[in-house]
Design an enzyme around this catalytic site. Sequence first.
Site, PDB file in Angstrom:
ATOM      1  N   HIS A  77       1.602   4.438  -2.916  1.00 43.31           N
ATOM      2  CA  HIS A  77       1.631   5.903  -2.836  1.00 43.31           C
ATOM      3  C   HIS A  77       2.811   6.475  -3.626  1.00 43.31           C
ATOM      4  CE1 HIS A  77      -1.718   6.564  -0.247  1.00 43.31           C
ATOM      5  NE2 HIS A  77      -1.218   5.910   0.779  1.00 43.31           N
ATOM      6  N   ASP A 104      -4.647   1.191  -2.068  1.00 40.31           N
ATOM      7  CA  ASP A 104      -5.205  -0.129  -1.716  1.00 40.31           C
ATOM      8  C   ASP A 104      -5.299  -1.013  -2.961  1.00 40.31           C
ATOM      9  OD1 ASP A 104      -5.445   0.373   0.945  1.00 40.31           O
ATOM     10  OD2 ASP A 104      -7.619   0.711   0.937  1.00 40.31           O
ATOM     11  N   HIS A 137       0.840  -1.199   0.000  1.00 40.84           N
ATOM     12  CA  HIS A 137       0.000   0.000   0.000  1.00 40.84           C
ATOM     13  C   HIS A 137       0.885   1.262   0.000  1.00 40.84           C
ATOM     14  CE1 HIS A 137      -3.335   2.662   1.398  1.00 40.84           C
ATOM     15  NE2 HIS A 137      -2.328   3.267   2.004  1.00 40.84           N
ATOM     16  N   GLU A 138       1.895   1.279   0.877  1.00 38.51           N
ATOM     17  CA  GLU A 138       2.784   2.451   0.946  1.00 38.51           C
ATOM     18  C   GLU A 138       3.564   2.629  -0.364  1.00 38.51           C
ATOM     19  OE1 GLU A 138       2.706   4.637   3.312  1.00 38.51           O
ATOM     20  OE2 GLU A 138       1.250   3.470   4.441  1.00 38.51           O
ATOM     21  N   GLU A 157      -5.885   6.990  -1.116  1.00 40.46           N
ATOM     22  CA  GLU A 157      -5.875   5.771  -0.283  1.00 40.46           C
ATOM     23  C   GLU A 157      -6.533   4.609  -1.030  1.00 40.46           C
ATOM     24  OE1 GLU A 157      -4.095   5.448   2.297  1.00 40.46           O
ATOM     25  OE2 GLU A 157      -3.608   7.569   2.366  1.00 40.46           O
TER      26      GLU A 157
HETATM   27 ZN   LIG Z   1      -2.125   5.217   2.574  1.00 47.09          ZN
END
Ligand SMILES: [Zn+2]
Length: 416
Positions: free
Chosen positions: A283, A363, A279-280, A359
Amino acid sequence: MTAALFTAVFVAALGVSLAAKLWLAYRQTRFVAGHRAEVPPAFADRIALAAHQKAADYTVARTRFGVIETGVEALLLLALTLAGGLAVLVGWTASLGLGWLGTDLALIVAVALVAGIIGLPFSYVNTFGIEAKFGFNRTTRALWLADIAKGVAVAAVLGLPLTALVLWLMRTSGSYWWLWAWLAWIAFQFLVLALYPTVIAPLFNKFSPLPEGPARSAIEALLARCGFANKGLFVMDGSRRSSHGNAFFTGFGRAKRIVFFDTLLDRLAPDEIEAVLAHELGHFRLHHVLKRMAWSAALALFFLALLAMLASAPWFYEGLGVPVSPERPGVALILFFLALPVFTFMLGPLSSLYSRRHEFEADAFAARNASATALVHALVKLYEDNASTLTPDPVYSAVYDSHPPAALRIARLRTT
Ligand SMILES: [Zn+2]
């Protein structure tokens, strides 16, 4: 614009933002308390009723405490501006005979000290009252005090030279000072980003290399799969202060590091840690970090240009209870940063909306490159461990939350 009209606009904006904050807090506590009796069906098999109720009580306690803090902040703002507090400090610093730069720096330090001292009891009650009551706090009073001392030292070492530079530019570099100040601000952002992982963060925490094991193997495989150059995987002793868990990236370019709180590693299984990291990584890969930096740079440019305009407007000073001081750039600077949040509060929902979209995208990236199921399991554990409410008020959440509500996030992951 006249001074009296600007005072009226300021008071109205403060009133509207205060009323909105109180109404949102009221909605949030009512909604969370109203859903306290039952775990939402989507989580019923994984979260116990006791944990759900702890999250509800924790959320209500923090929201109520936030209301008191909001009220005190508004009173402080009024005391400094319309009630004449800042005018007293402006006169007092002028009497010290420090030269124009020293006088303005003294003014800014004095305001920062007043705000900091008033904030201390709130930090204390939050840490040793609320966090301790719900079993999250692990910091001692000595460590809390040492953190404050170090925080003040870092703020002084980094903040004073930047402030001095901006004041100097405001006074000496002509009508386009705000463009120079903006460039200085951007250079400063990069400096802090470069210093943070190796100089600033180690003042507060211990960082050790992530030990070999199944978690490290899974992470390295994920990084290789996503074509991400790994410049260092670290564990941070977050458990010294709190049992809340997290993972983050710091630094930029070649100095980039991936940091896991020890509390997160203790609690999640290797495939769950992999999903959280994916997930990170999302980003980064989807340029969210760059986009956010570009947005904040654009906003900074806009606000500096606005400040340049206001600093030459007598109504700006008089309307906020301060003598007109065009020869003292520090007065305009501090006044601007005190008054600005009253007007920018209305932008909160936009920034939350933007962040929540990122977000969802991160995901989806994690679901493609790791396991959606593992991410759901990790999120459920993190929500439970952090006592984050599963049932926030939708309006409150839309205004404040940088992350989508748990139920929406998990529902979307389950369908990917
Ligand atoms: Zn996040």
